[in-house]
Design an enzyme around this catalytic site. Structure first.
Site, PDB file in Angstrom:
ATOM      1  N   HIS A 109      -9.546   2.544   1.046  1.00  6.35           N
ATOM      2  CA  HIS A 109      -9.421   1.346   1.928  1.00  6.35           C
ATOM      3  C   HIS A 109     -10.490   1.729   3.058  1.00  6.35           C
ATOM      4  O   HIS A 109      -9.945   1.160   4.167  1.00  6.35           O
ATOM      5  CB  HIS A 109      -8.128   1.344   2.434  1.00  6.35           C
ATOM      6  CG  HIS A 109      -7.485   0.014   2.926  1.00  6.35           C
ATOM      7  ND1 HIS A 109      -7.708  -0.510   4.097  1.00  6.35           N
ATOM      8  CD2 HIS A 109      -6.774  -0.971   2.157  1.00  6.35           C
ATOM      9  CE1 HIS A 109      -7.386  -1.804   4.066  1.00  6.35           C
ATOM     10  NE2 HIS A 109      -6.521  -1.971   3.058  1.00  6.35           N
TER      11      HIS A 109
ATOM     12  N   GLU B  43     -11.712  -3.707  -1.960  1.00  5.66           N
ATOM     13  CA  GLU B  43     -10.860  -2.512  -2.576  1.00  5.66           C
ATOM     14  C   GLU B  43     -10.640  -2.736  -4.164  1.00  5.66           C
ATOM     15  O   GLU B  43     -10.147  -3.707  -4.592  1.00  5.66           O
ATOM     16  CB  GLU B  43      -9.313  -2.629  -1.919  1.00  5.66           C
ATOM     17  CG  GLU B  43      -9.240  -2.709  -0.412  1.00  5.66           C
ATOM     18  CD  GLU B  43      -8.133  -3.405   0.108  1.00  5.66           C
ATOM     19  OE1 GLU B  43      -7.079  -2.994  -0.367  1.00  5.66           O
ATOM     20  OE2 GLU B  43      -8.132  -4.170   0.981  1.00  5.66           O
TER      21      GLU B  43
ATOM     22  N   HIS C  41       0.832  -1.241  -0.204  1.00  4.81           N
ATOM     23  CA  HIS C  41      -0.115  -0.072   0.073  1.00  4.81           C
ATOM     24  C   HIS C  41       1.110   1.280  -0.043  1.00  4.81           C
ATOM     25  O   HIS C  41       0.486   2.394   0.701  1.00  4.81           O
ATOM     26  CB  HIS C  41      -0.852  -0.017   1.431  1.00  4.81           C
ATOM     27  CG  HIS C  41      -1.987  -1.028   1.225  1.00  4.81           C
ATOM     28  ND1 HIS C  41      -2.564  -1.595   0.035  1.00  4.81           N
ATOM     29  CD2 HIS C  41      -2.831  -1.591   2.077  1.00  4.81           C
ATOM     30  CE1 HIS C  41      -3.509  -2.309   0.153  1.00  4.81           C
ATOM     31  NE2 HIS C  41      -3.621  -2.547   1.530  1.00  4.81           N
TER      32      HIS C  41
END
Length: 331
Positions: free
Chosen positions: A186, A311, A112
């Site tokens: 997220h 996601e 991420h």
């Protein structure tokens, strides 16, 4: 009438003021977004009995997103994710014959965006307003070399809330050098006003296959059918039933079609349904096993499976797998 309101959150040392923006529609739905990490802190939907159902996990006060207990086992509550969603294997990739080495924040991999991705940055407020719908546009300029990524990248995200209770976000990005980009958001959803856990929720994912992962959860290029496996959500299925067969869900599903919702989620009592639409080819389902034990909104204690993520993104690790869709952004 659509509305947008602004209030002060806190001051981030060395960056500036953190603000909260509340987008409202004519039906009483309210979405609160911060310019810190482009975090969606709440998403309140009116129910038939007149109550407001806040369907995302988060905190009542913005400084709580910086508390040690939360950051130590960081779950990215409601934040923008960039430059690259999910995991890049060995935290490296090559473009045009040149190899780049990235930050490692998940074993030998990058997850991420690294140690301080887009989720921990103060975004510039580009525009906001209420016509024709409530909207907020944020921008972050990521410098060449940040977390190891090449090129100066300018990323925008525009949030809109319309009167059909549709919250949309649209990412755009521009670079001055070839780089790897794969953006997502997220939020952790819990359709029971953030109470309890998501085992009783019913989930449908319009995907007949998932991406195979290695032991480190990085995608290796193989595609697997979900048929006759615990990962089959082609029809509505109670998540807890699947969790009786597997320890958690942390899988990337490849959409069968670009038409209709990529995923649909129903509360256990089926009084509210969330539909997720995306122009991206993948929806990653994470069941929230590693949510840390922290006190969230309304003095609610969060823990494993308190919320789940859906996601939307391009295939994880695609930058290292030529058969996957392209995630190289060029000037």
């Amino acid at each position: 009438m659509p509305e947008i309101e602004q209030q002060y959150g806190f001051t981030e040392p060395g960056q500036g003021n953190v603000w909260l923006f509340t987008l409202k529609n004519s039906r009483g739905t309210e979405v609160v977004i911060s310019n810190y990490g482009a975090i969606i802190t709440s998403f309140k939907v009116p129910m038939a009995d007149g109550t407001l159902n806040d369907i995302v996990l988060g905190f009542d006060k913005m400084p709580d997103y910086r508390q040690e207990a939360y950051l130590k086992n960081y779950p990215w509550f409601g934040a923008a994710v960039g430059r690259y969603a999910n995991r890049i294997k060995d935290a490296s990739f090559a473009i045009d014959g040149k190899r780049y080495w990235l930050s490692k924040n998940s074993g030998n991999n990058i997850l991420h965006g690294g140690h301080a991705g887009f989720d921990r940055k103060l975004w510039q407020v580009v525009a906001s307003g209420s016509e024709p719908v409530a909207f907020l546009q944020l921008r972050y300029r990521s410098a060449d070399g940040e977390e190891g990524f090449p090129g100066n990248l300018t990323a925008d995200i525009r949030f809109e809330l319309n009167d059909d209770n549709e919250l949309s976000y649209r990412y755009t990005a521009v670079t001055d050098a070839p780089t790897a980009v794969n953006l997502t958001h997220h939020s952790y959803f819990n359709l029971h006003n953030g109470k309890g856990d998501i085992r009783d929720h019913l989930l449908k994912i319009n995907a007949g296959s998932v991406l195979e992962q290695g032991e480190d959860l990085t995608c290796n290029g193989n595609v697997l059918s979900v048929k006759e496996t615990p990962f089959d959500f082609t029809h509505f299925r109670r998540i807890g039933d699947g969790l009786n067969e597997v320890a958690e869900y942390d899988k990337s599903y490849i959409k069968d079609t670009m038409e209709g919702p990529a995923a649909e989620l129903k509360s256990g009592d089926e009084k509210i349904t969330l539909q997720v639409f995306t122009t991206d080819p993948v929806i990653h389902f994470y069941s929230g096993k590693w949510i840390p034990a922290v006190t969230g909104k309304n003095n609610t204690t969060y823990e494993a499976f308190s919320g789940l993520c859906l996601e939307t993104q391009i295939h994880p690790n695609a930058i290292n797998i030529p058969e996957f869709p392209n995630t190289i952004l060029r000037p």
